[in-house]
Design a protein around this motif. Sequence first.
Motif, PDB file in Angstrom:
ATOM      1  N   LEU A 123       0.825  -1.201   0.000  1.00  0.00           N
ATOM      2  CA  LEU A 123       0.000   0.000   0.000  1.00  0.00           C
ATOM      3  C   LEU A 123       0.865   1.260   0.000  1.00  0.00           C
ATOM      4  N   LYS A 124       1.894   1.271   0.840  1.00  0.00           N
ATOM      5  CA  LYS A 124       2.744   2.460   0.939  1.00  0.00           C
ATOM      6  C   LYS A 124       3.558   2.690  -0.330  1.00  0.00           C
ATOM      7  N   ALA A 125       3.927   1.615  -1.014  1.00  0.00           N
ATOM      8  CA  ALA A 125       4.751   1.751  -2.211  1.00  0.00           C
ATOM      9  C   ALA A 125       3.928   1.997  -3.470  1.00  0.00           C
ATOM     10  N   HIS A 126       2.734   1.394  -3.553  1.00  0.00           N
ATOM     11  CA  HIS A 126       2.033   1.364  -4.835  1.00  0.00           C
ATOM     12  C   HIS A 126       0.637   1.990  -4.829  1.00  0.00           C
ATOM     13  N   VAL A 127       0.104   2.303  -3.663  1.00  0.00           N
ATOM     14  CA  VAL A 127      -1.255   2.856  -3.616  1.00  0.00           C
ATOM     15  C   VAL A 127      -1.269   4.248  -2.995  1.00  0.00           C
ATOM     16  N   TYR A 128      -0.784   4.369  -1.785  1.00  0.00           N
ATOM     17  CA  TYR A 128      -0.882   5.645  -1.071  1.00  0.00           C
ATOM     18  C   TYR A 128      -0.245   6.821  -1.829  1.00  0.00           C
ATOM     19  N   PRO A 129       0.884   6.627  -2.520  1.00  0.00           N
ATOM     20  CA  PRO A 129       1.453   7.779  -3.223  1.00  0.00           C
ATOM     21  C   PRO A 129       0.586   8.291  -4.373  1.00  0.00           C
ATOM     22  N   HIS A 130      -0.335   7.455  -4.870  1.00  0.00           N
ATOM     23  CA  HIS A 130      -1.109   7.802  -6.060  1.00  0.00           C
ATOM     24  C   HIS A 130      -2.516   8.301  -5.756  1.00  0.00           C
ATOM     25  N   TRP A 131      -3.021   7.989  -4.562  1.00  0.00           N
ATOM     26  CA  TRP A 131      -4.416   8.312  -4.256  1.00  0.00           C
ATOM     27  C   TRP A 131      -4.501   9.129  -2.979  1.00  0.00           C
ATOM     28  N   PRO A 132      -5.117  10.318  -3.019  1.00  0.00           N
ATOM     29  CA  PRO A 132      -5.207  11.184  -1.840  1.00  0.00           C
ATOM     30  C   PRO A 132      -6.169  10.622  -0.806  1.00  0.00           C
ATOM     31  N   ALA A 133      -6.151  11.222   0.365  1.00  0.00           N
ATOM     32  CA  ALA A 133      -6.951  10.725   1.488  1.00  0.00           C
ATOM     33  C   ALA A 133      -8.446  10.770   1.209  1.00  0.00           C
ATOM     34  N   ASP A 134      -8.894  11.647   0.319  1.00  0.00           N
ATOM     35  CA  ASP A 134     -10.328  11.739   0.041  1.00  0.00           C
ATOM     36  C   ASP A 134     -10.752  10.908  -1.168  1.00  0.00           C
ATOM     37  N   ALA A 135      -9.857  10.053  -1.698  1.00  0.00           N
ATOM     38  CA  ALA A 135     -10.231   9.178  -2.811  1.00  0.00           C
ATOM     39  C   ALA A 135     -11.394   8.280  -2.390  1.00  0.00           C
ATOM     40  N   SER A 136     -12.316   8.064  -3.296  1.00  0.00           N
ATOM     41  CA  SER A 136     -13.461   7.194  -3.008  1.00  0.00           C
ATOM     42  C   SER A 136     -13.054   5.747  -3.264  1.00  0.00           C
TER      43      SER A 136
END
Length: 217
Positions: free
Chosen positions: A41-54
């Motif tokens: 998640l930290k390497a491949h998801v969190y950098p691409h999607w902001p906290a308010d992503a649905s």
Amino acid sequence: MANSESAKMNKAEYWDERYQSADDPPPREWHLGYDQLEDYLKAHVYPHWPADASIMHPGAGSSHLPMEMHNRGGYTNITCAEFSPAVIAQMQPLDPGLKWLQSDVRDMPGVASGSYDVVFDKACFEAFCAWGPKHLLKEIPDVIVSDSRRYSQEMYRVLKPGGWFIIISVFEARYVHHLVKCEGTNWEDVHAPKALSADGWMQTRAFCLRKPGAQET
């Protein structure tokens, strides 16, 4: 798991009975938990999607993952889609910050097209595919092909252009792609399948597919 049991896993009644009869209180993890997924998640998801992503978690069941992505990952717009009223009743009070939607993820007429940025599937796809041969594509039972492709088409519909469909699965890439990349979809690979567990016949991988569109990743 015997085929006679696993063949029932695509029905709400099976999961209602299972959750109601379980001895241990929820949440109960199926498959890898958040701790095992955190590096991915930290390497491949969190950098691409902001906290308010649905974000939708289809077939969320009693998993900790939506709660952990909310409380530790900081995501504020998470919907758990689940067709078992029993598990919704058990899980909903545990984190009021999550939304719950009672729905069959193969057919969600109440969800508008283009509603979500990310669909994160941990074991929902596998519930449709949990019985029958998994090594020879020509031997996949028709019900698995039908259920998994209806599911893939519906997730494609509810994702926004550029949205991601993440599947955590022990199945081989050729099996996942054969069932998910089907008519009515145009999935693109965001990255090659990522190994999340030790090599072996039950190695768990993360598959990340993208609905073509404007979202830059």
